[in-house]
Design a protein around this motif. Structure first.
Motif, PDB file in Angstrom:
ATOM      1  N   THR A 228      29.497 -36.083 -37.229  1.00 28.35           N
ATOM      2  CA  THR A 228      29.475 -34.954 -36.295  1.00 28.35           C
ATOM      3  C   THR A 228      30.449 -33.867 -36.735  1.00 28.35           C
ATOM      4  OG1 THR A 228      28.831 -36.377 -34.453  1.00 28.35           O
ATOM      5  CG2 THR A 228      29.863 -34.282 -33.890  1.00 28.35           C
ATOM      6  N   GLU A 229      31.613 -34.266 -37.242  1.00 26.73           N
ATOM      7  CA  GLU A 229      32.598 -33.276 -37.685  1.00 26.73           C
ATOM      8  C   GLU A 229      32.046 -32.416 -38.813  1.00 26.73           C
ATOM      9  OE1 GLU A 229      35.782 -32.319 -36.598  1.00 26.73           O
ATOM     10  OE2 GLU A 229      34.980 -33.409 -34.874  1.00 26.73           O
ATOM     11  N   SER A 230      31.358 -33.035 -39.762  1.00 27.99           N
ATOM     12  CA  SER A 230      30.806 -32.249 -40.872  1.00 27.99           C
ATOM     13  C   SER A 230      29.705 -31.314 -40.376  1.00 27.99           C
ATOM     14  CB  SER A 230      30.270 -33.173 -41.978  1.00 27.99           C
ATOM     15  OG  SER A 230      29.262 -34.025 -41.491  1.00 27.99           O
ATOM     16  N   ILE A 231      28.936 -31.759 -39.378  1.00 29.32           N
ATOM     17  CA  ILE A 231      27.898 -30.891 -38.811  1.00 29.32           C
ATOM     18  C   ILE A 231      28.537 -29.687 -38.124  1.00 29.32           C
ATOM     19  CG2 ILE A 231      26.127 -30.714 -37.009  1.00 29.32           C
ATOM     20  CD1 ILE A 231      25.272 -33.545 -37.707  1.00 29.32           C
ATOM     21  N   LYS A 232      29.586 -29.925 -37.346  1.00 33.93           N
ATOM     22  CA  LYS A 232      30.243 -28.810 -36.645  1.00 33.93           C
ATOM     23  C   LYS A 232      30.787 -27.789 -37.635  1.00 33.93           C
ATOM     24  CE  LYS A 232      32.947 -31.346 -33.914  1.00 33.93           C
ATOM     25  NZ  LYS A 232      33.899 -31.680 -32.822  1.00 33.93           N
ATOM     26  N   ARG A 233      31.411 -28.247 -38.697  1.00 33.26           N
ATOM     27  CA  ARG A 233      31.961 -27.324 -39.683  1.00 33.26           C
ATOM     28  C   ARG A 233      30.848 -26.569 -40.415  1.00 33.26           C
ATOM     29  NH1 ARG A 233      35.880 -30.426 -38.409  1.00 33.26           N
ATOM     30  NH2 ARG A 233      38.043 -29.895 -38.823  1.00 33.26           N
ATOM     31  N   TYR A 234      29.725 -27.207 -40.610  1.00 34.24           N
ATOM     32  CA  TYR A 234      28.584 -26.519 -41.221  1.00 34.24           C
ATOM     33  C   TYR A 234      28.093 -25.406 -40.288  1.00 34.24           C
ATOM     34  CZ  TYR A 234      24.192 -25.915 -43.773  1.00 34.24           C
ATOM     35  OH  TYR A 234      23.161 -25.392 -44.510  1.00 34.24           O
ATOM     36  N   LEU A 235      28.008 -25.720 -38.994  1.00 35.67           N
ATOM     37  CA  LEU A 235      27.525 -24.723 -38.033  1.00 35.67           C
ATOM     38  C   LEU A 235      28.438 -23.508 -37.974  1.00 35.67           C
ATOM     39  CD1 LEU A 235      26.355 -26.887 -34.977  1.00 35.67           C
ATOM     40  CD2 LEU A 235      24.972 -25.967 -36.846  1.00 35.67           C
ATOM     41  N   PHE A 236      29.760 -23.713 -38.077  1.00 31.93           N
ATOM     42  CA  PHE A 236      30.699 -22.588 -38.028  1.00 31.93           C
ATOM     43  C   PHE A 236      30.395 -21.548 -39.101  1.00 31.93           C
ATOM     44  CE2 PHE A 236      34.181 -25.754 -36.514  1.00 31.93           C
ATOM     45  CZ  PHE A 236      33.629 -25.774 -35.239  1.00 31.93           C
ATOM     46  N   ASN A 237      29.794 -22.010 -40.207  1.00 31.11           N
ATOM     47  CA  ASN A 237      29.581 -21.135 -41.356  1.00 31.11           C
ATOM     48  C   ASN A 237      28.110 -20.892 -41.662  1.00 31.11           C
ATOM     49  OD1 ASN A 237      32.471 -20.885 -42.543  1.00 31.11           O
ATOM     50  ND2 ASN A 237      32.236 -23.062 -42.110  1.00 31.11           N
ATOM     51  N   SER A 238      27.246 -21.068 -40.660  1.00 28.17           N
ATOM     52  CA  SER A 238      25.817 -20.862 -40.883  1.00 28.17           C
ATOM     53  C   SER A 238      25.163 -20.368 -39.608  1.00 28.17           C
ATOM     54  CB  SER A 238      25.159 -22.162 -41.334  1.00 28.17           C
ATOM     55  OG  SER A 238      24.945 -23.010 -40.215  1.00 28.17           O
ATOM     56  N   ASN A 239      23.881 -20.070 -39.702  1.00 28.37           N
ATOM     57  CA  ASN A 239      23.103 -19.680 -38.523  1.00 28.37           C
ATOM     58  C   ASN A 239      22.206 -20.818 -38.061  1.00 28.37           C
ATOM     59  OD1 ASN A 239      24.138 -17.044 -38.352  1.00 28.37           O
ATOM     60  ND2 ASN A 239      22.709 -16.318 -39.916  1.00 28.37           N
ATOM     61  N   ALA A 240      22.514 -22.040 -38.499  1.00 29.31           N
ATOM     62  CA  ALA A 240      21.711 -23.204 -38.140  1.00 29.31           C
ATOM     63  C   ALA A 240      22.090 -23.727 -36.762  1.00 29.31           C
ATOM     64  CB  ALA A 240      21.896 -24.309 -39.194  1.00 29.31           C
ATOM     65  N   TYR A 241      21.291 -24.677 -36.285  1.00 34.98           N
ATOM     66  CA  TYR A 241      21.482 -25.318 -34.989  1.00 34.98           C
ATOM     67  C   TYR A 241      21.606 -26.836 -35.208  1.00 34.98           C
ATOM     68  CZ  TYR A 241      19.576 -20.911 -33.098  1.00 34.98           C
ATOM     69  OH  TYR A 241      19.349 -19.600 -32.783  1.00 34.98           O
ATOM     70  N   ALA A 242      22.134 -27.517 -34.207  1.00 32.64           N
ATOM     71  CA  ALA A 242      22.203 -28.980 -34.266  1.00 32.64           C
ATOM     72  C   ALA A 242      22.190 -29.531 -32.847  1.00 32.64           C
ATOM     73  CB  ALA A 242      23.463 -29.444 -34.993  1.00 32.64           C
ATOM     74  N   MET A 243      21.734 -30.777 -32.718  1.00 36.48           N
ATOM     75  CA  MET A 243      21.769 -31.454 -31.420  1.00 36.48           C
ATOM     76  C   MET A 243      22.877 -32.494 -31.463  1.00 36.48           C
ATOM     77  SD  MET A 243      17.748 -31.723 -30.277  1.00 36.48           S
ATOM     78  CE  MET A 243      16.959 -31.754 -31.874  1.00 36.48           C
ATOM     79  N   LEU A 244      23.907 -32.263 -30.632  1.00 34.11           N
ATOM     80  CA  LEU A 244      25.113 -33.085 -30.660  1.00 34.11           C
ATOM     81  C   LEU A 244      25.480 -33.589 -29.273  1.00 34.11           C
ATOM     82  CD1 LEU A 244      27.351 -30.854 -32.989  1.00 34.11           C
ATOM     83  CD2 LEU A 244      26.024 -32.870 -33.645  1.00 34.11           C
ATOM     84  N   SER A 245      26.276 -34.636 -29.240  1.00 32.36           N
ATOM     85  CA  SER A 245      26.769 -35.180 -27.980  1.00 32.36           C
ATOM     86  C   SER A 245      27.707 -34.184 -27.315  1.00 32.36           C
ATOM     87  CB  SER A 245      27.521 -36.490 -28.238  1.00 32.36           C
ATOM     88  OG  SER A 245      28.320 -36.845 -27.121  1.00 32.36           O
ATOM     89  N   ILE A 246      27.554 -34.009 -26.017  1.00 37.03           N
ATOM     90  CA  ILE A 246      28.434 -33.119 -25.263  1.00 37.03           C
ATOM     91  C   ILE A 246      29.874 -33.606 -25.333  1.00 37.03           C
ATOM     92  CG2 ILE A 246      28.189 -34.259 -23.010  1.00 37.03           C
ATOM     93  CD1 ILE A 246      28.046 -30.446 -23.541  1.00 37.03           C
ATOM     94  N   ALA A 247      30.051 -34.926 -25.495  1.00 35.92           N
ATOM     95  CA  ALA A 247      31.404 -35.493 -25.584  1.00 35.92           C
ATOM     96  C   ALA A 247      32.119 -35.057 -26.849  1.00 35.92           C
ATOM     97  CB  ALA A 247      31.325 -37.019 -25.536  1.00 35.92           C
ATOM     98  N   ALA A 248      31.350 -34.636 -27.862  1.00 38.97           N
ATOM     99  CA  ALA A 248      31.932 -34.315 -29.166  1.00 38.97           C
ATOM    100  C   ALA A 248      32.282 -32.846 -29.334  1.00 38.97           C
ATOM    101  CB  ALA A 248      30.967 -34.731 -30.270  1.00 38.97           C
ATOM    102  N   ILE A 249      31.897 -32.008 -28.374  1.00 34.03           N
ATOM    103  CA  ILE A 249      32.052 -30.561 -28.607  1.00 34.03           C
ATOM    104  C   ILE A 249      32.845 -29.852 -27.510  1.00 34.03           C
ATOM    105  CG2 ILE A 249      29.938 -30.389 -29.991  1.00 34.03           C
ATOM    106  CD1 ILE A 249      28.548 -29.298 -27.457  1.00 34.03           C
ATOM    107  N   SER A 250      33.543 -30.585 -26.658  1.00 34.12           N
ATOM    108  CA  SER A 250      34.240 -29.956 -25.529  1.00 34.12           C
ATOM    109  C   SER A 250      35.273 -28.940 -26.001  1.00 34.12           C
ATOM    110  CB  SER A 250      34.898 -31.017 -24.635  1.00 34.12           C
ATOM    111  OG  SER A 250      35.760 -31.832 -25.391  1.00 34.12           O
ATOM    112  N   ASN A 251      36.030 -29.267 -27.032  1.00 33.89           N
ATOM    113  CA  ASN A 251      37.045 -28.326 -27.521  1.00 33.89           C
ATOM    114  C   ASN A 251      36.410 -27.081 -28.120  1.00 33.89           C
ATOM    115  OD1 ASN A 251      39.204 -29.935 -26.791  1.00 33.89           O
ATOM    116  ND2 ASN A 251      39.306 -30.984 -28.761  1.00 33.89           N
TER     117      ASN A 251
END
Length: 298
Positions: A228-251
């Motif tokens: 999940t961490e690698s997906i989040k960092r990828y999203l910060f630098n792209s226009n892509a989307y992802a489906m992630l757990s709400i528990a993993a993205i609160s910050n």
């Protein structure tokens, strides 16, 4: 505390596949490990391991002993817990396996609080995807686990821990400023980042989409990543989307690094679950499970 240390040494060597790694795990010397194994082989009248350059494997005799060792050592653990003095604090070692989302975003806070209340209990946590955690439990590498998938493996008891939701997210930037919701059919048109196969998150997403006649092959998958961490960092630098757990993205939501995009007409709910071997439980496992249920507020 009572235990058959020689069987423990054998089981550790068998699971680690190495005399050296077993010695490190048990904090004893490698010659001591070899001595215990040799004595067992003499007592049982045959080799337990095939020793080859760079690796060891179990013989048929060794395979049988490993199965008995797991059962015997489990019974010793039950005896030690059941017959401890009434005024004695809980102590011992608890080996827990947790799938990626749970090990990264749920367990650390719970374990820190648990250790404050039970400092005599040593906890080891192994991480992997849900499928790997089920395998660790099956092969006796952990006492129990927590997973996020829909697993239904024979010999494993599944028990509800907590509810979770998987949401569609993207970078909270200018490129996505006008997007707040999409239709479910739009999932096949947007670039997506997904987890690796065997992931509990991907398993739940696949199942939910299949009920709406959408397969993974229908999606525009830009890349698959292993955490999940690698997906989040990828999203910060792209226009892509992802489906992630709400528990993993609160910050990331609070810091406006990511934003949730509603998928009209679909809510992807799932359960985090405890897993244990059918018919096997221990006081330490039960103690920790009850603490999780009491402590996790989400």
């Amino acid at each position: 505390m009572i235990i058959d240390f020689r069987l423990l040494v054998f089981k550790t060597v068998a699971q680690k596949g190495s005399f050296t790694k077993a010695a490190d795990e048990l904090s004893i010397s490698q010659p001591a490990v070899s001595k215990h194994i040799n004595e067992l082989e003499n007592q049982l009248g045959g080799a337990l391991f095939l020793r080859e350059v760079g690796k060891i494997t179990l013989t048929e005799r060794g395979e049988k002993l490993l199965e008995y060792s797991k059962r015997i050592l489990y019974l010793y653990k039950c005896i030690n817990e059941e017959l401890r003095k009434d005024d004695e604090r809980f102590s011992g070692t608890l080996s827990i396996g947790a799938s990626s989302t749970i090990s990264q975003y749920v367990l650390p806070e719970i374990v820190a609080k648990f250790r404050k209340e039970h400092p005599e209990i040593r906890i080891g946590i192994k991480s992997g995807n849900s499928e790997q955690i089920e395998g660790m439990l099956t092969y006796g590498e952990i006492d129990f686990g927590l997973i996020e998938g829909r697993g239904n493996r024979a010999g494993i008891h599944y028990e509800h821990f907590a509810s979770d939701e998987i949401v569609l997210v993207c970078a909270d930037n200018e490129a996505h400023s006008s997007v707040s919701e999409i239709q479910i059919g739009d999932l096949t048109k947007i670039p997506l980042v997904i987890r690796e196969y065997g992931s509990g998150t991907l398993d739940v997403i696949e199942h939910e989409l299949e009920t709406r006649k959408i397969g993974i092959k229908d999606l525009r998958i830009e890349i698959q990543l292993g955490s999940t961490e690698s997906i989040k960092r990828y999203l910060f630098n792209s226009n892509a989307y992802a489906m992630l757990s709400i528990a993993a993205i609160s910050n990331e939501l609070k810091e406006h690094k990511l934003k949730v995009i509603e998928i009209k007409g679909i809510d992807i709910k799932r359960n985090f679950r405890f897993i244990s071997k059918q018919g096997e439980s221990s006081q330490l496992s039960e103690l920790f499970k009850q603490f999780c249920l009491k402590s996790y507020k989400h």
